[in-house]
Enzyme design. Structure first.
Site, PDB file in Angstrom:
ATOM      1  N   ASN A 260       0.847  -1.188   0.000  1.00 53.61           N
ATOM      2  CA  ASN A 260       0.000   0.000   0.000  1.00 53.61           C
ATOM      3  C   ASN A 260       0.887   1.245   0.000  1.00 53.61           C
ATOM      4  O   ASN A 260       2.114   1.144  -0.069  1.00 53.61           O
ATOM      5  CB  ASN A 260      -0.959  -0.014   1.198  1.00 53.61           C
ATOM      6  CG  ASN A 260      -0.216  -0.146   2.510  1.00 53.61           C
ATOM      7  OD1 ASN A 260       0.615   0.688   2.853  1.00 53.61           O
ATOM      8  ND2 ASN A 260      -0.515  -1.212   3.249  1.00 53.61           N
TER       9      ASN A 260
ATOM     10  N   ASP B 232      -4.070  -6.715   4.542  1.00 57.99           N
ATOM     11  CA  ASP B 232      -5.114  -7.604   5.075  1.00 57.99           C
ATOM     12  C   ASP B 232      -4.997  -9.017   4.529  1.00 57.99           C
ATOM     13  O   ASP B 232      -5.386  -9.980   5.189  1.00 57.99           O
ATOM     14  CB  ASP B 232      -6.508  -7.046   4.739  1.00 57.99           C
ATOM     15  CG  ASP B 232      -6.810  -5.757   5.481  1.00 57.99           C
ATOM     16  OD1 ASP B 232      -6.422  -5.661   6.659  1.00 57.99           O
ATOM     17  OD2 ASP B 232      -7.411  -4.845   4.886  1.00 57.99           O
TER      18      ASP B 232
ATOM     19  N   LYS C 261       9.430 -16.025 -11.544  1.00 60.53           N
ATOM     20  CA  LYS C 261       8.660 -14.919 -12.102  1.00 60.53           C
ATOM     21  C   LYS C 261       7.500 -15.441 -12.935  1.00 60.53           C
ATOM     22  O   LYS C 261       7.673 -16.310 -13.798  1.00 60.53           O
ATOM     23  CB  LYS C 261       9.571 -14.042 -12.966  1.00 60.53           C
ATOM     24  CG  LYS C 261       8.831 -12.874 -13.607  1.00 60.53           C
ATOM     25  CD  LYS C 261       9.757 -12.065 -14.503  1.00 60.53           C
ATOM     26  CE  LYS C 261       8.970 -10.955 -15.206  1.00 60.53           C
ATOM     27  NZ  LYS C 261       9.833 -10.182 -16.122  1.00 60.53           N
TER      28      LYS C 261
ATOM     29  N   PRO D 147      -2.845 -12.262   9.738  1.00 63.22           N
ATOM     30  CA  PRO D 147      -3.241 -12.144  11.137  1.00 63.22           C
ATOM     31  C   PRO D 147      -3.566 -10.698  11.493  1.00 63.22           C
ATOM     32  O   PRO D 147      -2.996  -9.760  10.921  1.00 63.22           O
ATOM     33  CB  PRO D 147      -2.006 -12.632  11.903  1.00 63.22           C
ATOM     34  CG  PRO D 147      -0.867 -12.450  10.954  1.00 63.22           C
ATOM     35  CD  PRO D 147      -1.436 -12.698   9.596  1.00 63.22           C
ATOM     36  N   ASP D 148      -4.482 -10.522  12.417  1.00 66.14           N
ATOM     37  CA  ASP D 148      -4.854  -9.194  12.911  1.00 66.14           C
ATOM     38  C   ASP D 148      -3.990  -8.926  14.151  1.00 66.14           C
ATOM     39  O   ASP D 148      -4.360  -9.282  15.275  1.00 66.14           O
ATOM     40  CB  ASP D 148      -6.340  -9.153  13.255  1.00 66.14           C
ATOM     41  CG  ASP D 148      -6.840  -7.747  13.535  1.00 66.14           C
ATOM     42  OD1 ASP D 148      -6.050  -6.925  14.026  1.00 66.14           O
ATOM     43  OD2 ASP D 148      -8.026  -7.478  13.265  1.00 66.14           O
ATOM     44  N   ILE D 149      -2.844  -8.316  13.951  1.00 64.58           N
ATOM     45  CA  ILE D 149      -1.870  -8.148  15.031  1.00 64.58           C
ATOM     46  C   ILE D 149      -2.434  -7.271  16.144  1.00 64.58           C
ATOM     47  O   ILE D 149      -2.279  -7.564  17.330  1.00 64.58           O
ATOM     48  CB  ILE D 149      -0.561  -7.562  14.486  1.00 64.58           C
ATOM     49  CG1 ILE D 149      -0.049  -8.397  13.310  1.00 64.58           C
ATOM     50  CG2 ILE D 149       0.502  -7.506  15.582  1.00 64.58           C
ATOM     51  CD1 ILE D 149       1.130  -7.765  12.575  1.00 64.58           C
TER      52      ILE D 149
ATOM     53  N   PHE E 101      -4.771   2.341  14.706  1.00 64.04           N
ATOM     54  CA  PHE E 101      -5.147   3.354  13.720  1.00 64.04           C
ATOM     55  C   PHE E 101      -6.302   2.821  12.881  1.00 64.04           C
ATOM     56  O   PHE E 101      -6.373   1.614  12.605  1.00 64.04           O
ATOM     57  CB  PHE E 101      -3.970   3.691  12.801  1.00 64.04           C
ATOM     58  CG  PHE E 101      -3.082   4.786  13.313  1.00 64.04           C
ATOM     59  CD1 PHE E 101      -3.134   6.061  12.764  1.00 64.04           C
ATOM     60  CD2 PHE E 101      -2.203   4.554  14.361  1.00 64.04           C
ATOM     61  CE1 PHE E 101      -2.315   7.075  13.232  1.00 64.04           C
ATOM     62  CE2 PHE E 101      -1.383   5.561  14.841  1.00 64.04           C
ATOM     63  CZ  PHE E 101      -1.436   6.826  14.275  1.00 64.04           C
TER      64      PHE E 101
ATOM     65  N   LYS F  33     -11.787  -4.720  17.899  1.00 64.08           N
ATOM     66  CA  LYS F  33     -10.394  -5.121  18.134  1.00 64.08           C
ATOM     67  C   LYS F  33     -10.091  -5.276  19.623  1.00 64.08           C
ATOM     68  O   LYS F  33      -9.211  -6.044  19.998  1.00 64.08           O
ATOM     69  CB  LYS F  33      -9.437  -4.087  17.538  1.00 64.08           C
ATOM     70  CG  LYS F  33      -9.678  -3.782  16.066  1.00 64.08           C
ATOM     71  CD  LYS F  33      -9.084  -4.829  15.162  1.00 64.08           C
ATOM     72  CE  LYS F  33      -9.167  -4.385  13.704  1.00 64.08           C
ATOM     73  NZ  LYS F  33      -8.587  -5.358  12.781  1.00 64.08           N
TER      74      LYS F  33
END
Length: 399
Positions: free
Chosen positions: A208, A276, A286, A303-305, A323, A341
């Protein structure tokens, strides 16, 4: 947290300048790196060669060195250290700082800096007691400038009284106290930052637009408050912050491992923009175009740390901050995210393309906690970080 700290030492033009050589040696023995700036008058008392050799880098003195100033070297100098120390701080230097003058490299650096400044005054007793110097001293203290000395003693001119520069050991002690004190002294903080890169094949990845600037600024601001910071960062455009322990990672799985390895901690701030999803089975070679519709990629959820750490039963940090980067329904989505969360605070920000937040240098934050929402005005990411660090320090009190 002395090791890795950086001091910019400005050597003023006074007979006490010879003491700066001992100070540089003591600083480096303590694990603190030193960059030196000398006024033209200072070079009449000690040589740039002596200062450069002891510091391990060339001493700067001219505001008009083309090679450096073409890159705005005085600005870089003013921001690159954790602390600026002026020793000896002459009456002239004090007057320049108090009056906002910038007519040489030393005074320009002092005017341009956003770092703490420590002065070690040195001058004749009558100069120290002069009304103008006393006014400047009061102004500088009100502006947040720190001082060590001067002390009473015999002057080089034969007079006796206040105005003698503190000894190198005393200046070193003040510097070490600065680095080891602060409202978050003794607090371990984990900060994540940057993006993650999820490989598709050996040369392609999913990522991103995060620059890592906000996370890096938060890590540095917490360190400035005295925290022992473990900085876990993915690839980022931002420079590595000063005074922190840096752990470089690439993928979300690596970031998770690094975070859990860094625990336990009293504070955890998750500023990284973690992917995500990842490609379930990245290609070992390649991927070639085949003239068809392109490769079919199968994804797995990362994983959702933030949630994992916030919901720990043992070793959960006392304060977990996340955040919420949103492009719509900012507050509603962020409030739901905080509850889902299980974190204590969420910093919500609008990262729609028109805002310039993602990858930019400014941010507009809404702090969401169990007490409600609090919107901060748009400011630089550095200012956001300092405001958050002060808020965290207030939360901990005397811990």
């Amino acid at each position: 947290m002395k090791k890795g700290r950086k001091v910019l030492l400005i050597v003023g033009g006074g007979i006490a300048a010879y003491k700066c050589l001992e100070l540089i040696r003591r600083l480096r023995e303590s694990g603190i790196s030193v960059t030196a700036v000398m006024t033209n008058a200072a070079k009449e008392f000690v040589t740039p060669l002596s200062v450069s050799v002891l510091a391990g880098s060339e001493a700067r003195s001219s505001l008009f060195e083309l090679g450096e100033e073409a890159k705005f070297g005085h600005i870089e100098l003013s921001r690159s250290a954790d602390l600026i120390v002026v020793a000896p701080a002459t009456a002239d230097i004090m007057a320049k700082i108090a009056g906002g003058h910038a007519d040489d490299l030393a005074s320009t650096v002092l005017l341009a800096t956003d770092k703490p400044v420590l002065l070690a005054p040195a001058m004749n007793v009558r100069m120290w007691e002069h009304a103008s110097t006393r006014r400047n001293f009061a102004t500088l203290k009100e502006d947040g400038i720190r001082f060590v000395g001067p002390v009473d003693g015999e002057m080089a001119c034969g007079e006796f009284g206040p105005g003698r520069m503190s000894e190198p050991a005393e200046i070193l002690a003040a510097i070490l106290q600065f680095f080891e004190s602060g409202p978050l002294a003794g607090v371990h903080a984990v900060v994540t930052s940057g993006t993650t890169r999820e490989p598709i094949d050996p040369i392609r990845y999913l990522a991103n637009r995060s620059s890592g600037r906000q996370g890096a600024a938060i890590a540095e601001a917490l360190a400035a408050q005295g925290a022992d910071v473990s900085f876990v960062t993915g690839p980022a455009a931002a420079e590595t912050p000063n005074g922190v322990r840096t752990i470089q990672v690439e993928t979300a799985l690596e970031m998770r491992d690094a975070v859990f390895h860094a625990l336990p901690a009293e504070v955890a701030v998750f500023a990284a923009a973690v992917a995500d999803w990842r490609v379930r089975n990245p290609s070992a070679s390649k991927i070639k175009k085949d003239g068809g519709t392109g490769p079919r990629l199968e994804f797995a959820e990362n994983p959702d740390i933030l949630a994992e750490v916030a919901q720990l039963q043992a070793d959960r940090p006392r304060l977990v901050v996340g955040f919420a980067a949103e492009t719509g329904d900012l507050i509603d989505n962020a409030v739901k995210k905080r509850k889902r969360k299980g974190c204590d605070w969420i910093l919500a920000n609008d990262v729609s393309p028109g805002t310039g937040v993602m990858g930019g240098c400014r941010n507009e934050i809404t702090l969401i906690s169990e007490r409600g929402t609090e919107t901060w005005p748009e400011m630089s990411k550095r200012d956001v970080a300092e405001r958050l660090a002060m808020r965290i320090a207030a939360q901990f009190g005397d811990h």
